[in-house]
Motif scaffolding. Structure first.
Motif, PDB file in Angstrom:
ATOM      1  N   LEU A  98       0.835  -1.300   0.049  1.00 59.32           N
ATOM      2  CA  LEU A  98       0.069  -0.032  -0.089  1.00 59.32           C
ATOM      3  C   LEU A  98       0.901   1.299  -0.046  1.00 59.32           C
ATOM      4  CD1 LEU A  98      -2.782   1.002   0.217  1.00 59.32           C
ATOM      5  CD2 LEU A  98      -2.857   1.185   2.691  1.00 59.32           C
ATOM      6  N   MET A  99       1.728   1.205   0.755  1.00 58.83           N
ATOM      7  CA  MET A  99       2.924   2.462   0.910  1.00 58.83           C
ATOM      8  C   MET A  99       3.378   2.711  -0.429  1.00 58.83           C
ATOM      9  SD  MET A  99       4.003   2.268   4.862  1.00 58.83           S
ATOM     10  CE  MET A  99       4.913   3.824   4.758  1.00 58.83           C
ATOM     11  N   GLN A 100       4.032   1.366  -1.032  1.00 57.97           N
ATOM     12  CA  GLN A 100       4.691   1.344  -2.187  1.00 57.97           C
ATOM     13  C   GLN A 100       4.048   2.107  -3.471  1.00 57.97           C
ATOM     14  OE1 GLN A 100       5.870  -2.711  -2.708  1.00 57.97           O
ATOM     15  NE2 GLN A 100       7.748  -2.387  -1.676  1.00 57.97           N
ATOM     16  N   LYS A 101       2.516   1.550  -3.385  1.00 62.09           N
ATOM     17  CA  LYS A 101       1.450   2.447  -4.192  1.00 62.09           C
ATOM     18  C   LYS A 101       1.265   3.751  -4.235  1.00 62.09           C
ATOM     19  CE  LYS A 101      -1.130  -1.836  -5.242  1.00 62.09           C
ATOM     20  NZ  LYS A 101      -2.384  -2.523  -5.154  1.00 62.09           N
ATOM     21  N   ARG A 102       1.498   4.152  -3.081  1.00 63.01           N
ATOM     22  CA  ARG A 102       1.386   5.729  -2.694  1.00 63.01           C
ATOM     23  C   ARG A 102       2.762   6.490  -2.593  1.00 63.01           C
ATOM     24  NH1 ARG A 102      -3.860   6.696   0.779  1.00 63.01           N
ATOM     25  NH2 ARG A 102      -4.970   5.036   0.366  1.00 63.01           N
ATOM     26  N   ASP A 103       3.855   5.756  -3.331  1.00 62.01           N
ATOM     27  CA  ASP A 103       4.943   6.304  -3.546  1.00 62.01           C
ATOM     28  C   ASP A 103       5.531   6.920  -2.281  1.00 62.01           C
ATOM     29  OD1 ASP A 103       5.142   5.747  -6.170  1.00 62.01           O
ATOM     30  OD2 ASP A 103       3.751   7.766  -6.900  1.00 62.01           O
ATOM     31  N   VAL A 104       5.301   6.229  -1.095  1.00 63.78           N
ATOM     32  CA  VAL A 104       6.081   6.589   0.156  1.00 63.78           C
ATOM     33  C   VAL A 104       7.590   6.346   0.169  1.00 63.78           C
ATOM     34  CG1 VAL A 104       6.140   6.257   2.517  1.00 63.78           C
ATOM     35  CG2 VAL A 104       3.806   6.280   1.441  1.00 63.78           C
ATOM     36  N   ASP A 105       8.502   7.142   0.685  1.00 62.29           N
ATOM     37  CA  ASP A 105       9.557   6.973   0.768  1.00 62.29           C
ATOM     38  C   ASP A 105      10.002   5.612   0.925  1.00 62.29           C
ATOM     39  OD1 ASP A 105      12.538   6.837   1.036  1.00 62.29           O
ATOM     40  OD2 ASP A 105      12.378   8.726   2.309  1.00 62.29           O
ATOM     41  N   PRO A 106      10.716   4.896   0.031  1.00 62.42           N
ATOM     42  CA  PRO A 106      11.136   3.343   0.266  1.00 62.42           C
ATOM     43  C   PRO A 106      11.856   3.197   1.738  1.00 62.42           C
ATOM     44  CG  PRO A 106      11.679   3.850  -1.930  1.00 62.42           C
ATOM     45  CD  PRO A 106      11.262   5.387  -1.153  1.00 62.42           C
ATOM     46  N   SER A 115      10.344   0.829   4.592  1.00 61.21           N
ATOM     47  CA  SER A 115      11.202  -0.404   5.324  1.00 61.21           C
ATOM     48  C   SER A 115      11.262  -0.247   6.875  1.00 61.21           C
ATOM     49  CB  SER A 115      12.514  -0.425   4.897  1.00 61.21           C
ATOM     50  OG  SER A 115      13.467  -1.259   5.317  1.00 61.21           O
ATOM     51  N   PHE A 116      11.188   1.020   7.288  1.00 62.91           N
ATOM     52  CA  PHE A 116      11.347   0.831   8.636  1.00 62.91           C
ATOM     53  C   PHE A 116      10.021   0.985   9.380  1.00 62.91           C
ATOM     54  CE2 PHE A 116      11.353   3.667  12.747  1.00 62.91           C
ATOM     55  CZ  PHE A 116      12.644   3.429  13.207  1.00 62.91           C
ATOM     56  N   LEU A 117       9.128   1.451   8.954  1.00 59.34           N
ATOM     57  CA  LEU A 117       7.741   1.389   9.344  1.00 59.34           C
ATOM     58  C   LEU A 117       7.323  -0.116   9.460  1.00 59.34           C
ATOM     59  CD1 LEU A 117       5.877   4.619   8.441  1.00 59.34           C
ATOM     60  CD2 LEU A 117       6.878   4.078  10.450  1.00 59.34           C
ATOM     61  N   ALA A 118       7.520  -0.709   8.352  1.00 60.08           N
ATOM     62  CA  ALA A 118       7.071  -2.250   8.135  1.00 60.08           C
ATOM     63  C   ALA A 118       7.982  -3.064   9.192  1.00 60.08           C
ATOM     64  CB  ALA A 118       7.329  -2.691   6.918  1.00 60.08           C
ATOM     65  N   SER A 119       9.090  -2.825   9.217  1.00 59.15           N
ATOM     66  CA  SER A 119       9.897  -3.520  10.431  1.00 59.15           C
ATOM     67  C   SER A 119       9.419  -3.241  11.935  1.00 59.15           C
ATOM     68  CB  SER A 119      11.152  -3.270  10.562  1.00 59.15           C
ATOM     69  OG  SER A 119      11.983  -3.562   9.182  1.00 59.15           O
ATOM     70  N   LEU A 120       8.909  -2.133  12.176  1.00 55.50           N
ATOM     71  CA  LEU A 120       8.286  -1.656  13.431  1.00 55.50           C
ATOM     72  C   LEU A 120       6.934  -2.184  13.627  1.00 55.50           C
ATOM     73  CD1 LEU A 120       8.988   0.040  15.912  1.00 55.50           C
ATOM     74  CD2 LEU A 120       7.781   1.729  14.753  1.00 55.50           C
ATOM     75  N   GLU A 160      20.533  -1.696   1.564  1.00 58.85           N
ATOM     76  CA  GLU A 160      19.393  -2.543   1.115  1.00 58.85           C
ATOM     77  C   GLU A 160      18.299  -2.392   2.033  1.00 58.85           C
ATOM     78  OE1 GLU A 160      20.868  -6.468   0.578  1.00 58.85           O
ATOM     79  OE2 GLU A 160      21.128  -6.096  -1.512  1.00 58.85           O
ATOM     80  N   GLU A 161      18.548  -1.875   3.330  1.00 53.85           N
ATOM     81  CA  GLU A 161      17.325  -1.998   4.450  1.00 53.85           C
ATOM     82  C   GLU A 161      17.720  -1.119   5.662  1.00 53.85           C
ATOM     83  OE1 GLU A 161      15.045  -5.042   7.305  1.00 53.85           O
ATOM     84  OE2 GLU A 161      15.966  -5.758   5.516  1.00 53.85           O
ATOM     85  N   ILE A 162      16.902  -0.324   6.081  1.00 55.86           N
ATOM     86  CA  ILE A 162      17.016   0.467   7.346  1.00 55.86           C
ATOM     87  C   ILE A 162      15.946   0.036   8.194  1.00 55.86           C
ATOM     88  CG2 ILE A 162      17.203   2.828   8.256  1.00 55.86           C
ATOM     89  CD1 ILE A 162      17.849   3.914   5.766  1.00 55.86           C
TER      90      ILE A 162
END
Length: 283
Positions: free
Chosen positions: A55-63, A67-72, A146-148
């Motif tokens: 969903l965040m990728q579709k809305r062009d949220v900063d990658p 990544s950070f919010l998904a981990s949290l 690659e990931e934060i």
């Protein structure tokens, strides 16, 4: 033995067996329910995480933020699943949480490094010194981001190694972001012999730079005589390129300089030293 006593023992044994069966069935159901909640809950947590990421990728949220919010989010969902599962075993989660809260200071002191990494991760998201896809040198490591994560940053080294760097190490030192500005300047030193024609050498270098379409016109490349060294006269060649073209242009230009100098009879001298021998005659 008295018949009544025998009957009483049999009744007690039967009652005990029934109690054991009841308790076993009850806890068996609880344990199965606990395992089901863990398995299904973890699966649902993963599904929710993937859904939020898409969903965040579709809305062009900063990658990087994604990544950070998904981990949290994934960490929080896992904690919720564990607490929900413990309730199925009649564990008083309210008391459990209260005990964790009371022990929070001790846990915080024991996990100072982890808390520092988490705080550094939040700062990285807020101030964005690096983002996914950047090529950086930070925390004693160099590679592509690659990931934060909430505690660590994962880099991929140029030779395909996976580098896991604590967030606090990244934020506590100098961060060199090689492609944050979009362009980079290459610097190549080309030496010629003292007997070679300086103007001819400079014209050859200019032709090499002009022939490469990857080299930017603005900022203009710089070619200048920079040093009269012990064994050579050194030119510095400084073209500007897109960050992605840096190494390709660097290697190709170095090769082209050698070939063109050979074609035009311009020498690239070896380090050398003139030795003068004086003969001493006695008498």
């Amino acid at each position: 033995m008295d018949t009544n006593a025998v009957v009483a023992v049999q009744n007690d044994t039967s009652s005990l067996m029934e109690q054991v069966q009841t308790i076993g069935l009850e806890w068996g159901v609880k344990i199965i329910t606990f395992l089901l909640v863990i398995i299904i809950g973890m699966w649902i947590a993963k599904v929710i995480k993937n859904f939020v990421v898409k969903l965040m990728q579709k809305r062009d949220v900063d990658p990087t933020l994604t990544s950070f919010l998904a981990s949290l989010l994934h960490f929080a969902l896992k904690a919720f699943v564990v607490i929900a599962a413990l309730e199925k075993l009649n564990v008083k989660t309210a008391s459990f949480i209260a005990v964790l809260g009371a022990a929070g200071l001790a846990i915080g002191l024991a996990l100072q490094g982890s808390l520092a990494n988490f705080a550094a991760g939040v700062l990285m998201i807020l101030f964005k010194p690096i983002k996914l896809g950047d090529f950086v040198e930070a925390g004693g490591a160099m590679g592509g981001v690659e990931e934060i994560g909430i505690f660590t940053t994962i880099l991929k080294s140029p030779d395909n190694k996976k580098l896991i760097v604590p967030n606090s190490a990244v934020m506590s030192g100098v961060i060199t972001n090689f492609n944050a500005n979009g362009t980079r300047r290459i610097e190549i030193v080309a030496g010629i012999g003292y007997d070679d024609d300086i103007d001819k050498a400079k014209k050859t270098l200019e032709d090499i730079i002009a022939a490469d379409d990857r080299i930017l016109k603005d900022p203009a490349p710089q070619i200048a005589l920079s040093e009269m060294a012990d064994s050579s006269v050194n030119f510095v060649v400084r073209p500007w390129v897109e960050a992605a073209d840096y190494w390709g242009v660097y290697f190709d230009t170095s090769e082209a300089i050698k070939k063109k100098f050979d074609e035009n009879g311009i020498s690239i001298p070896y380090p050398q030293r003139d030795v003068h021998i004086y003969e001493h005659k006695d008498g």
